[in-house]
Design a protein around this motif. Structure first.
Motif, PDB file in Angstrom:
ATOM      1  N   GLN A  35      41.955   4.147 -28.181  1.00 21.96           N
ATOM      2  CA  GLN A  35      42.269   5.304 -27.334  1.00 21.96           C
ATOM      3  C   GLN A  35      43.465   6.099 -27.854  1.00 21.96           C
ATOM      4  O   GLN A  35      43.878   7.079 -27.227  1.00 21.96           O
ATOM      5  CB  GLN A  35      42.554   4.830 -25.898  1.00 21.96           C
ATOM      6  CG  GLN A  35      41.427   4.084 -25.239  1.00 21.96           C
ATOM      7  CD  GLN A  35      40.245   4.971 -24.910  1.00 21.96           C
ATOM      8  OE1 GLN A  35      40.407   6.142 -24.585  1.00 21.96           O
ATOM      9  NE2 GLN A  35      39.064   4.416 -25.005  1.00 21.96           N
ATOM     10  N   GLY A  36      44.033   5.664 -28.975  1.00 20.01           N
ATOM     11  CA  GLY A  36      45.251   6.291 -29.495  1.00 20.01           C
ATOM     12  C   GLY A  36      45.117   7.768 -29.766  1.00 20.01           C
ATOM     13  O   GLY A  36      46.020   8.554 -29.452  1.00 20.01           O
ATOM     14  N   ASP A  37      43.988   8.176 -30.327  1.00 12.20           N
ATOM     15  CA  ASP A  37      43.812   9.600 -30.626  1.00 12.20           C
ATOM     16  C   ASP A  37      43.803  10.441 -29.356  1.00 12.20           C
ATOM     17  O   ASP A  37      44.383  11.523 -29.312  1.00 12.20           O
ATOM     18  CB  ASP A  37      42.549   9.832 -31.455  1.00 12.20           C
ATOM     19  CG  ASP A  37      41.289   9.269 -30.817  1.00 12.20           C
ATOM     20  OD1 ASP A  37      41.402   8.423 -29.910  1.00 12.20           O
ATOM     21  OD2 ASP A  37      40.189   9.671 -31.248  1.00 12.20           O
ATOM     22  N   ALA A  38      43.175   9.945 -28.311  1.00 14.75           N
ATOM     23  CA  ALA A  38      43.147  10.679 -27.042  1.00 14.75           C
ATOM     24  C   ALA A  38      44.540  10.738 -26.421  1.00 14.75           C
ATOM     25  O   ALA A  38      44.966  11.780 -25.919  1.00 14.75           O
ATOM     26  CB  ALA A  38      42.168  10.032 -26.070  1.00 14.75           C
ATOM     27  N   ILE A  39      45.255   9.621 -26.485  1.00 11.30           N
ATOM     28  CA  ILE A  39      46.596   9.570 -25.906  1.00 11.30           C
ATOM     29  C   ILE A  39      47.539  10.509 -26.661  1.00 11.30           C
ATOM     30  O   ILE A  39      48.307  11.265 -26.052  1.00 11.30           O
ATOM     31  CB  ILE A  39      47.128   8.120 -25.905  1.00 11.30           C
ATOM     32  CG1 ILE A  39      46.291   7.262 -24.954  1.00 11.30           C
ATOM     33  CG2 ILE A  39      48.606   8.074 -25.526  1.00 11.30           C
ATOM     34  CD1 ILE A  39      46.554   5.769 -25.055  1.00 11.30           C
ATOM     35  N   LEU A  40      47.465  10.482 -28.001  1.00 12.09           N
ATOM     36  CA  LEU A  40      48.323  11.360 -28.806  1.00 12.09           C
ATOM     37  C   LEU A  40      47.976  12.834 -28.629  1.00 12.09           C
ATOM     38  O   LEU A  40      48.841  13.700 -28.773  1.00 12.09           O
ATOM     39  CB  LEU A  40      48.243  10.974 -30.278  1.00 12.09           C
ATOM     40  CG  LEU A  40      48.876   9.626 -30.644  1.00 12.09           C
ATOM     41  CD1 LEU A  40      48.628   9.294 -32.110  1.00 12.09           C
ATOM     42  CD2 LEU A  40      50.363   9.625 -30.330  1.00 12.09           C
ATOM     43  N   PRO A  45      43.027   8.886 -21.297  1.00 11.19           N
ATOM     44  CA  PRO A  45      42.021   7.988 -21.862  1.00 11.19           C
ATOM     45  C   PRO A  45      41.012   7.563 -20.798  1.00 11.19           C
ATOM     46  O   PRO A  45      41.276   7.681 -19.598  1.00 11.19           O
ATOM     47  CB  PRO A  45      42.839   6.794 -22.358  1.00 11.19           C
ATOM     48  CG  PRO A  45      44.093   6.828 -21.580  1.00 11.19           C
ATOM     49  CD  PRO A  45      44.347   8.260 -21.240  1.00 11.19           C
ATOM     50  N   VAL A  46      39.884   7.062 -21.244  1.00 14.71           N
ATOM     51  CA  VAL A  46      38.860   6.581 -20.323  1.00 14.71           C
ATOM     52  C   VAL A  46      39.388   5.300 -19.678  1.00 14.71           C
ATOM     53  O   VAL A  46      39.575   4.287 -20.350  1.00 14.71           O
ATOM     54  CB  VAL A  46      37.531   6.328 -21.069  1.00 14.71           C
ATOM     55  CG1 VAL A  46      36.467   5.837 -20.112  1.00 14.71           C
ATOM     56  CG2 VAL A  46      37.088   7.573 -21.809  1.00 14.71           C
ATOM     57  N   ILE A  47      39.654   5.367 -18.384  1.00 21.74           N
ATOM     58  CA  ILE A  47      40.355   4.291 -17.687  1.00 21.74           C
ATOM     59  C   ILE A  47      39.583   2.977 -17.725  1.00 21.74           C
ATOM     60  O   ILE A  47      40.176   1.920 -17.961  1.00 21.74           O
ATOM     61  CB  ILE A  47      40.666   4.705 -16.227  1.00 21.74           C
ATOM     62  CG1 ILE A  47      41.601   5.918 -16.206  1.00 21.74           C
ATOM     63  CG2 ILE A  47      41.266   3.547 -15.447  1.00 21.74           C
ATOM     64  CD1 ILE A  47      42.930   5.698 -16.907  1.00 21.74           C
ATOM     65  N   TRP A  48      38.275   3.009 -17.511  1.00 20.51           N
ATOM     66  CA  TRP A  48      37.531   1.755 -17.494  1.00 20.51           C
ATOM     67  C   TRP A  48      37.556   1.069 -18.863  1.00 20.51           C
ATOM     68  O   TRP A  48      37.560  -0.154 -18.946  1.00 20.51           O
ATOM     69  CB  TRP A  48      36.100   1.926 -16.981  1.00 20.51           C
ATOM     70  CG  TRP A  48      35.185   2.741 -17.861  1.00 20.51           C
ATOM     71  CD1 TRP A  48      34.964   4.079 -17.801  1.00 20.51           C
ATOM     72  CD2 TRP A  48      34.373   2.242 -18.929  1.00 20.51           C
ATOM     73  NE1 TRP A  48      34.067   4.455 -18.781  1.00 20.51           N
ATOM     74  CE2 TRP A  48      33.678   3.337 -19.478  1.00 20.51           C
ATOM     75  CE3 TRP A  48      34.155   0.986 -19.472  1.00 20.51           C
ATOM     76  CZ2 TRP A  48      32.807   3.216 -20.537  1.00 20.51           C
ATOM     77  CZ3 TRP A  48      33.267   0.866 -20.525  1.00 20.51           C
ATOM     78  CH2 TRP A  48      32.607   1.965 -21.050  1.00 20.51           C
TER      79      TRP A  48
END
Length: 86
Positions: A35-40, A45-48
């Motif tokens: 999920q790093g790319d989404a967070i950056l 990020p997709v919670i589930w």
């Protein structure tokens, strides 16, 4: 078949603490990878997926402790008594 004694040992505090530590470390690493790319990018990020990223290592570590306890229990049951012949 569930070994109740091994199961009780796995829900004991030391095993749970170790499983939680493994989950925190491995889960954080996997979360950064997955999920790093989404967070950056500032996205949520997709919670589930994040939740599962932490639950899976916890379950693996706990199952590892359980299976080790079962194997140890089986080994102790099948271990022959010490011979008194010297």
């Amino acid at each position: 078949m569930i070994n109740r004694a091994a199961l009780c040992m796995c829900i004991d505090a030391p095993v749970l603490k170790r499983s939680l530590a493994v989950s925190a470390i491995v889960g954080t690493i996997l979360c950064a990878i997955n999920q790093g790319d989404a967070i950056l990018a500032g996205e949520t990020p997709v919670i589930w997926k994040v939740i599962l990223t932490y639950i899976v290592p916890f379950c693996v570590a706990t199952y590892g402790a359980y299976s080790a306890c079962v194997a140890h229990s089986k080994m102790m049951k099948s271990k022959p008594e010490a011979s008194e012949d010297h």
